[in-house]
Design a protein around this motif. Structure first.
Motif, short mmCIF file in Angstrom:
data_model
loop_
_atom_site.label_atom_id
_atom_site.label_comp_id
_atom_site.label_asym_id
_atom_site.label_seq_id
_atom_site.Cartn_x
_atom_site.Cartn_y
_atom_site.Cartn_z
N LYS A 42 0.88 -1.18 0.11
CA LYS A 42 0.00 0.10 0.07
C LYS A 42 0.96 1.27 -0.11
O LYS A 42 0.54 2.39 0.18
N GLY A 43 2.21 0.98 -0.10
CA GLY A 43 3.14 2.48 -0.17
C GLY A 43 3.65 2.73 1.11
O GLY A 43 4.13 3.87 1.38
N GLY A 44 3.07 1.71 2.28
CA GLY A 44 3.52 2.41 3.43
C GLY A 44 4.98 2.07 3.95
O GLY A 44 5.84 1.47 2.97
N LYS A 45 5.43 2.03 5.19
CA LYS A 45 6.63 1.69 5.65
C LYS A 45 6.43 0.94 6.98
O LYS A 45 5.66 0.87 7.72
N VAL A 46 7.57 -0.21 7.12
CA VAL A 46 7.53 -0.90 8.20
C VAL A 46 8.24 -0.26 9.28
O VAL A 46 9.16 0.26 8.83
N ARG A 47 7.80 0.06 10.56
CA ARG A 47 8.53 0.67 11.51
C ARG A 47 9.25 -0.40 12.20
O ARG A 47 8.91 -1.79 12.65
N GLN A 48 10.36 0.02 12.45
CA GLN A 48 11.31 -0.87 13.33
C GLN A 48 11.05 -0.95 14.78
O GLN A 48 10.97 0.29 15.50
N GLU A 49 10.39 -2.26 15.26
CA GLU A 49 9.93 -2.13 16.40
C GLU A 49 9.98 -3.69 16.98
O GLU A 49 10.31 -4.67 16.38
N THR A 50 9.47 -3.63 18.36
CA THR A 50 9.43 -4.99 19.04
C THR A 50 7.90 -5.34 19.13
O THR A 50 7.16 -4.44 19.55
N ARG A 51 7.35 -6.28 18.67
CA ARG A 51 5.91 -6.54 18.76
C ARG A 51 5.85 -8.05 19.47
O ARG A 51 6.90 -8.82 19.72
N GLY A 52 4.73 -8.18 19.96
CA GLY A 52 4.38 -9.57 20.84
C GLY A 52 3.19 -10.24 20.14
O GLY A 52 2.56 -9.71 19.49
N TRP A 53 3.42 -11.66 20.19
CA TRP A 53 2.57 -12.31 19.67
C TRP A 53 1.22 -12.58 20.68
O TRP A 53 1.45 -12.98 21.67
N ASN A 54 0.13 -12.28 20.19
CA ASN A 54 -1.03 -12.58 20.88
C ASN A 54 -1.95 -13.59 20.63
O ASN A 54 -2.36 -13.45 19.50
#
Ligand SMILES: [Zn+2]
Length: 496
Positions: free
Chosen positions: A244-256
């Motif tokens: 969609k032309g967006g950007k991925v943010r460098q981050e920590t995500r948690g699996w829910n």
């Protein structure tokens, strides 16, 4: 557009040691009472000093040897500074620039689809280092309180980091499963993910070209299944954003797990945020001249590893890939198998050992495994000896008993621990080739029990059971091997 995923893993495993990493408290993951295994060192009382656990260091070097890695001859501990209620010192003793193990390789098992290929994909290991685990926060939602259990504080923890060499969720899952097997074969860790003894974090990025995309770290993955699901979810999420032309943010995500998705937690911290510095309370580790830490000796003392065992089971026993993993994952079951077939040579004059091996593979992976599951019994606790099991296979191979009979006898063997020939003789499982003798018995029984025979012809099923029972008794008194099924077939034929 097609996005190529790149995946690296960071895997923590609690080591199976007698004591904790820097004190002499018991390392007991099964301790149910909170704050039992604690002391001034692991509770960070002022003036206490850590002493490094030799067994834990040895275990990490052993893993390094198994991964064909470069083992440090000098290593060092560092302080990783951050605040959390489960971290009494306000820092974690870990390793940063001088880990125990560098640059190894873990080879994934060759996939069944590529049967015949000698090896699977090789994933490079960046490093393995040793650190201490944090305590456990216990949340009480009802009383809206959180309590801390320090039994786990200071338990030896290893962290293994891979290069970003994996390109699918399936590969990452295979890597984690294979590492678990290796840790278990080496006796380093029980690595049970459900118990939190092994924790997997995945670094995932996607890219449309050869440049690496922005990396997202996913934590809180508590099962192998979720390793696959979390990575698949991230690949889709990141690809969708880019599309969609967006950007991925460098981050920590948690699996829910309940919502089956990853959730943003915080922007990713960098190593310098932790203000690493050399641990002043522990001297540097120097291994040269100490035999138990010598790479040559560590390598020479390695036990058989999963991939070596796979190769040997394929070659020695011709086990196919589908059944192979049952043996690879259950050490006790594969030992039972090997002991059972080691008997086979003994009967080489009567029956080909190959036949006994083939039958044993089949009966162990299906019937025996099924019975163990049904009875919720580990193989180590059964009354049947491998020798008796081998004999059962021999009797089957020689046609002394039918395959149906072998299944029934096996069940009885597990219950009583008796040997198969005893059961077969007593309960009439022996198949006789003397069909004439059996037919004569059946004819006699019909003649002597004409009423029952008539009743059966009129549709009374129970009469047939009675007749078979009489014939079994007759066969037994004449010492003729017979089984109920064969006799039943004679009756059916003769009574029409
Ligand atoms: Zn302690």
């Amino acid at each position: 557009m097609n996005f190529k995923p790149t995946i690296g893993l960071e895997i923590h495993a609690e080591l199976k040691t007698v004591t904790k990493m820097f004190c002499s408290c018991k390392n007991d993951p099964d301790e149910k009472h909170p704050n039992m295994n604690v002391c001034p060192v692991c509770l960070a009382h002022p003036g206490t000093l850590p002493v490094a656990n030799r067994e834990a260091i040895h275990k990490v070097l052993k893993l390094g040897a198994a991964l064909g890695a470069k083992l440090a001859d000098e290593s060092r501990f560092d302080r990783k500074n951050y605040f959390y209620p489960d971290l009494p010192k306000g820092y974690q003793i870990s390793q940063y620039p001088h880990p125990l193990v560098k640059t190894g390789v873990l080879e994934l098992p060759a996939s069944p689809a590529k049967r015949g290929e000698p090896s699977g994909k090789k994933v490079r290991i960046t490093r393995v280092h040793l650190e201490e685990d944090a305590a456990r926060s216990v949340h009480d939602d009802k009383n809206k309180t959180t309590l801390v259990d320090f039994n786990r504080a200071g338990v030896p923890l290893m962290e293994l980091v891979t290069e970003p060499d994996m390109t699918s969720a399936k590969e990452a899952r295979e890597f984690a499963e294979e590492l678990q097997l290796i840790l278990r074969y080496l006796g380093i860790s029980d690595a049970d993910m459900e118990k939190g003894q092994m924790r997997v974090e995945a670094n995932i990025s996607v890219s449309a070209d050869s440049k690496l995309g922005t990396k997202v770290e996913v934590k809180n993955i508590n099962s192998f299944r979720n390793v696959g699901r979390a990575i698949d979810f991230e690949i889709k999420r990141q690809s969708g954003l880019l599309e969609k032309g967006g950007k991925v943010r460098q981050e920590t995500r948690g699996w829910n797990d309940t919502e089956e998705k990853t959730v943003g937690q915080r922007s990713k911290e960098e190593a310098h945020d932790y203000r690493y510095f050399p641990e002043p309370d522990l001297p540097p580790l120097k291994f040269s001249g100490i035999p138990e830490f010598s790479p040559e000796i560590l390598r020479a003392r390695l036990p058989e590893l999963p991939n070596q065992k796979r190769a040997r089971f394929r070659k020695e026993y011709g086990v196919d890939d589908e059944k192979l993993e049952i043996f690879i994952r259950d050490k006790a079951l594969s030992e039972f198998f090997e002991q059972a077939v080691s008997e086979a040579e003994k009967w080489a004059g009567e029956v080909e050992p190959k036949k006994i091996i083939e039958l044993s593979v089949n009966y162990i992976t299906s019937d025996l495994s099924g019975l163990l599951k049904e009875k919720k019994l580990p193989i180590a606790e059964i009354k049947t000896t491998p020798e008796n099991f081998g004999e059962l296979m021999k009797m089957t191979a020689l046609g002394e008993i039918s395959s149906r009979g072998a299944k029934d006898i096996l069940r009885l063997m597990l219950e009583t621990g008796e040997d198969p020939s005893e059961i077969a003789e007593r309960d009439g499982f022996l198949q006789t080739s003397d069909a004439g003798a059996l037919e004569e018995i059946v004819k006699n029984v019909i003649a002597q029990n004409s009423k029952a025979a008539e009743d059966y012809k009129k549709g009374k099923e129970a009469s047939l059971q009675f007749l078979v029972g009489q014939a079994m008794r007759e066969a037994k008194s004449r010492k003729i091997g017979a089984n109920p099924q064969t006799l039943k077939e004679f009756f059916l034929r003769l009574l029409g």
